[in-house]
Design a protein around this motif. Structure first.
Motif, short mmCIF file in Angstrom:
data_model
loop_
_atom_site.label_atom_id
_atom_site.label_comp_id
_atom_site.label_asym_id
_atom_site.label_seq_id
_atom_site.Cartn_x
_atom_site.Cartn_y
_atom_site.Cartn_z
N UNK A 1 0.61 -1.30 0.04
CA UNK A 1 0.04 0.05 -0.06
C UNK A 1 1.04 1.42 0.11
N UNK A 2 2.10 1.29 0.26
CA UNK A 2 3.03 2.40 0.49
C UNK A 2 3.25 2.73 -1.04
N UNK A 3 3.01 1.69 -2.00
CA UNK A 3 2.97 1.95 -3.49
C UNK A 3 1.77 2.06 -4.24
N UNK A 4 0.86 1.39 -3.89
CA UNK A 4 -0.42 1.39 -4.41
C UNK A 4 -1.12 2.61 -4.01
N UNK A 5 -1.06 3.42 -2.84
CA UNK A 5 -2.10 4.40 -2.47
C UNK A 5 -1.45 5.68 -3.15
N UNK A 6 -0.20 5.93 -3.24
CA UNK A 6 0.37 6.90 -3.91
C UNK A 6 0.15 6.90 -5.49
N UNK A 7 0.20 5.92 -5.90
CA UNK A 7 -0.09 5.70 -7.44
C UNK A 7 -1.41 5.91 -7.74
N UNK A 8 -2.47 5.50 -6.85
CA UNK A 8 -3.76 5.62 -7.34
C UNK A 8 -4.13 7.03 -7.00
#
Length: 180
Positions: free
Chosen positions: A111-118
């Motif tokens: 989620x440290x990668x997915x949340x900023x990406x989304x």
């Protein structure tokens, strides 16, 4: 993975990359390519190549230290953010590279990668949608590029409409892949 070492072996790192579906890998690599034409158009403006602005807009964006620095920084940040999409399909997006102090070798939390990406995908989609269907550059009146200059500018900026949706697709794929 080697139990004595938390770093992945070359085979494990390669396996991670191979687990990425080909179409997702292509989508991730398409992001910086989609952003590049707009950056090149802006850099042309930064170095003094006429891009079609007239009146006050031409004066405001005339090459100089302030305008050219802003345009260059905007272009570098934009392309840098677009390139970060590759982390969602490369090993360094799953495990921090060893050469990075303090964090090297640690696993990247999904989620440290997915949340900023989304969130980035949502922001870019909103911005580009507003830019194209919200009136810009039409709200610049007769000072916006016209004719062939407008055609070239639009041809450079239209690919940016893909940026947000592509990042969203790649981020969802990353989340699903990492969940397994």
């Amino acid at each position: 993975m080697n139990a004595a070492n938390t770093l992945p072996t070359t085979a494990e790192a390669t396996a991670t990359v191979l687990a990425v579906p080909r179409w997702v890998n292509l989508a991730a690599h398409a992001v910086p390519v989609a952003v590049l034409p707009a950056g090149l158009w802006r850099m042309a403006m930064a170095v003094g190549i006429p891009v079609g602005f007239s009146g006050q807009l031409a004066k405001d964006w005339q090459p100089g230290l302030e305008a050219s620095s802003y345009i260059t920084l905007l272009t570098l940040v934009t392309e840098g953010l677009a390139l970060m999409t590759l982390g969602l399909v490369r090993p360094w997006g799953e495990r921090v590279p060893r050469w990075i102090p303090l964090l090297g070798g640690r696993r990247v939390r999904t989620w440290a990668a997915v949340v900023p990406a989304l969130l980035g995908a949502l922001a870019v989609t909103a911005l580009t949608t507003e830019m194209f269907w919200g009136g810009w550059p039409a709200d610049a009146g007769g000072e916006a590029p016209q004719g062939m200059a407008a055609l070239i500018m639009n041809a450079c900026y239209v690919p940016m409409l893909l940026w947000g949706p592509l990042v969203a697709v790649v981020a969802v794929s990353y989340a699903l892949r990492r969940r397994k």
